[in-house]
Scaffold this active site. Structure first.
Site, mmCIF file in Angstrom:
data_model
loop_
_atom_site.group_PDB
_atom_site.id
_atom_site.type_symbol
_atom_site.label_atom_id
_atom_site.label_comp_id
_atom_site.label_asym_id
_atom_site.label_seq_id
_atom_site.Cartn_x
_atom_site.Cartn_y
_atom_site.Cartn_z
ATOM 1 N N GLY A 169 4.884 -0.439 2.625
ATOM 2 C CA GLY A 169 5.711 -1.112 1.613
ATOM 3 C C GLY A 169 6.539 -2.188 2.298
ATOM 4 O O GLY A 169 6.056 -3.298 2.538
ATOM 5 N N GLU B 289 0.860 -1.191 0.000
ATOM 6 C CA GLU B 289 0.000 0.000 0.000
ATOM 7 C C GLU B 289 0.893 1.237 0.000
ATOM 8 O O GLU B 289 2.075 1.141 0.338
ATOM 9 C CB GLU B 289 -0.887 0.002 1.258
ATOM 10 C CG GLU B 289 -1.854 -1.160 1.283
ATOM 11 C CD GLU B 289 -2.811 -1.093 2.465
ATOM 12 O OE1 GLU B 289 -2.702 -0.159 3.274
ATOM 13 O OE2 GLU B 289 -3.669 -1.986 2.539
ATOM 14 N N PRO B 290 0.308 2.398 -0.306
ATOM 15 C CA PRO B 290 1.141 3.610 -0.331
ATOM 16 C C PRO B 290 1.913 3.816 0.976
ATOM 17 O O PRO B 290 3.071 4.221 0.956
ATOM 18 C CB PRO B 290 0.125 4.730 -0.557
ATOM 19 C CG PRO B 290 -1.014 4.068 -1.265
ATOM 20 C CD PRO B 290 -1.062 2.658 -0.756
ATOM 21 N N GLU C 63 9.289 -7.470 -4.064
ATOM 22 C CA GLU C 63 9.193 -8.630 -3.153
ATOM 23 C C GLU C 63 10.204 -8.516 -2.008
ATOM 24 O O GLU C 63 10.784 -9.510 -1.581
ATOM 25 C CB GLU C 63 9.324 -9.953 -3.914
ATOM 26 C CG GLU C 63 8.154 -10.141 -4.859
ATOM 27 C CD GLU C 63 7.918 -11.567 -5.289
ATOM 28 O OE1 GLU C 63 8.231 -12.485 -4.528
ATOM 29 O OE2 GLU C 63 7.405 -11.737 -6.404
ATOM 30 N N GLN D 116 28.621 -1.382 -20.364
ATOM 31 C CA GLN D 116 30.001 -0.875 -20.481
ATOM 32 C C GLN D 116 30.725 -1.552 -21.655
ATOM 33 O O GLN D 116 31.432 -0.898 -22.425
ATOM 34 C CB GLN D 116 30.741 -1.130 -19.163
ATOM 35 C CG GLN D 116 32.060 -0.386 -19.039
ATOM 36 C CD GLN D 116 31.869 1.127 -18.925
ATOM 37 O OE1 GLN D 116 30.786 1.588 -18.597
ATOM 38 N NE2 GLN D 116 32.904 1.871 -19.234
ATOM 39 N N ILE D 117 30.542 -2.853 -21.790
ATOM 40 C CA ILE D 117 31.213 -3.593 -22.870
ATOM 41 C C ILE D 117 30.715 -3.120 -24.241
ATOM 42 O O ILE D 117 31.462 -3.118 -25.215
ATOM 43 C CB ILE D 117 31.018 -5.121 -22.674
ATOM 44 C CG1 ILE D 117 31.849 -5.575 -21.467
ATOM 45 C CG2 ILE D 117 31.387 -5.913 -23.933
ATOM 46 C CD1 ILE D 117 31.609 -7.017 -21.027
ATOM 47 N N GLY E 256 30.085 -0.112 -24.900
ATOM 48 C CA GLY E 256 30.489 1.283 -25.119
ATOM 49 C C GLY E 256 29.264 2.152 -25.365
ATOM 50 O O GLY E 256 28.200 1.934 -24.776
ATOM 51 N N GLU F 255 17.648 -4.377 1.502
ATOM 52 C CA GLU F 255 17.783 -4.082 2.938
ATOM 53 C C GLU F 255 16.896 -5.035 3.750
ATOM 54 O O GLU F 255 17.308 -5.539 4.805
ATOM 55 C CB GLU F 255 17.386 -2.620 3.214
ATOM 56 C CG GLU F 255 18.353 -1.567 2.650
ATOM 57 C CD GLU F 255 18.246 -1.360 1.143
ATOM 58 O OE1 GLU F 255 17.261 -1.819 0.529
ATOM 59 O OE2 GLU F 255 19.168 -0.742 0.565
#
Ligand SMILES: Cc1cc2nc3c(=O)[nH]c(=O)nc-3n(C[C@H](O)[C@H](O)[C@H](O)COP(=O)(O)OP(=O)(O)OC[C@H]3O[C@@H](n4cnc5c(N)ncnc54)[C@H](O)[C@@H]3O)c2cc1C
Length: 380
Positions: free
Chosen positions: A131, A127-128, A363, A336-337, A339, A367
């Site tokens: 979480g 819910e708002p 889900e 990155q590879i 470029g 943390e």
């Protein structure tokens, strides 16, 4: 310990990969750009048996083990993480909550239709204001004769705007705290049940994420799922399985980005050589492949334990934590590879980079996974 797939698992993996590459691959960019929910593909996945993979045959399932389920999610996510997420929310959240907590009548009414793809499912805990702290649920359900009246709003619900069935949690006894939250199954079209905003997202844009709203939504008593007051506890059990699927989703997404990066490195020439010949690129590829394999091993351990009916609270949190953070690292290196081309839409890896970002959040954030793991460690 056996580190090989069974023949059945290898065949399943091949079949899902072929389906994903042929039926999903050509549409990925367009679905992402227009935030198109691929309803026909979801139905097709149902008819192939991939939506009810882990449930018993008597409920329309394929009775596969959880490693096989991971393979389905991985192979879908390798091509389009949105499709992997749609299937994961449908299967291991909505259907699995019904399977874990539902009575016989509910299992027979809902699971076969969810397994076949006739119905699409969603699962609404967040819910708002609730979480990570989902025990702080504010939606309420009050007794009304034999039934219930629901009021409240849920947010960030995957599949909401295409769902025929929604499993939602609401407070039924505020004084009982986390043992005062109950689960309900709500069918599309129930008066007082409506959809709210559909979110515009950074990634997994072909999966629909949005609000579900209850306004004096009257439910007959048979729509209560599980025991009154046990909906939150059942949600935590559901999430133990769900987190394995987010780990698999992360692995598939990382694999897709890695496959693109290794292919690109063998074609792109700079300084007169293929970039795969540079040690700096080789080390990136080696780290990426090692990371993906490590995540697979953690995830398959949790999946195997889950199939055996063991408690996987710690192991699924470890798998989800490691695999999602691994996915962020791998997708970052894949860009990155490539470029500058990694930043350009048509090369595909920028989409993996956007999509993977959800996995350390949905889900249960990283943390929260660390909290879950630490709680188990300190119990010992
Ligand atoms: C695309 C998408 C799909 C989703 N699908 C679903 C779905 O189908 N069904 C559903 O129910 N939910 C769904 N969610 C919701 C998701 O599970 C929540 O967003 C998530 O649990 C985090 O809650 P929150 O967004 O309110 O963040 P908050 O809980 O507000 O967290 C904000 C930050 O504070 C940190 N934090 C919070 N509490 C603690 C603590 N005690 N200790 C340390 N750090 C803390 C968090 O880790 C995070 O970094 C989805 C979310 C998204 C973005």
């Amino acid at each position: 310990m056996d580190f090989r797939y069974t023949d059945e698992q290898s065949q399943l993996r091949k079949a899902v990969r072929e389906f994903a590459e042929q039926e999903i691959g050509p549409h990925v960019q367009e679905w992402d750009e227009h935030q198109t929910f691929p309803v026909e593909v979801v139905k097709e996945l149902g008819s192939l048996g991939y939506l009810g993979s882990v449930f018993p045959e008597e409920y329309g399932g394929a009775e596969l083990d959880y490693v096989s389920y991971c393979l389905i999610i991985e192979e879908l996510a390798r091509v389009d993480p949105s499709v992997g997420l749609i299937v994961a929310a449908h299967t291991s959240l909505c259907s699995n909550h019904i399977y874990l907590a539902g009575n016989e009548e509910q299992k027979r009414r809902y699971l076969p239709k969810l397994a076949s793809g006739e119905w699409i499912g969603c699962w609404s805990l967040t819910e708002p204001e609730a979480g990570s702290d989902a025990g702080g649920t504010r939606s309420v359900a009050v007794r009304n004769g034999d039934g219930w009246i629901l009021n409240g709003a849920k947010t960030f619900c995957t599949n909401a705007h295409h769902a025929d069935v929604c499993v939602a949690m609401a407070v039924t006894d505020r004084a009982a705290s986390q043992h005062g939250i109950s689960a309900f199954v709500i069918e599309k079209g129930t008066p007082g049940f409506r959809l709210g905003r559909k979110e515009k997202k950074m990634g997994v844009r072909a999966s629909a994420t949005g609000e579900v709203i209850f306004e004096d939504c009257r439910l007959p008593g048979r729509q209560l799922l599980g025991l009154p007051g046990e909906g939150f506890v059942d949600s935590l059990r559901t999430l133990d399985g769900g987190r394995i699927s987010i780990a698999a989703l992360s692995i598939g997404t990382a694999q897709g980005a890695y496959d693109a990066a290794i292919l690109y490195s063998k074609h792109r020439r700079q300084f007169g050589r293929f970039i795969s010949e540079f040690q700096a690129i080789q080390h990136k590829l080696a780290d990426m492949a090692t990371d993906i394999d490590a995540a697979r091993l953690l995830t398959y351990r949790a999946a195997t334990m889950h199939s055996r009916g063991e408690n996987v609270n710690k192991e699924s949190a470890m798998a989800k934590l490691f695999a999602s953070e691994m996915g962020v690292r791998v997708c970052n290196e894949a860009v990155q590879i490539h470029g500058g081309y990694g930043y350009i839409q048509e090369y595909g890896v920028e989409k993996f980079y956007r999509d993977i970002r959800l996995m350390t959040i949905g889900e249960g954030t990283s943390e929260i996974q660390r909290m879950v793991i630490a709680r188990q460690l300190l119990k010992a």
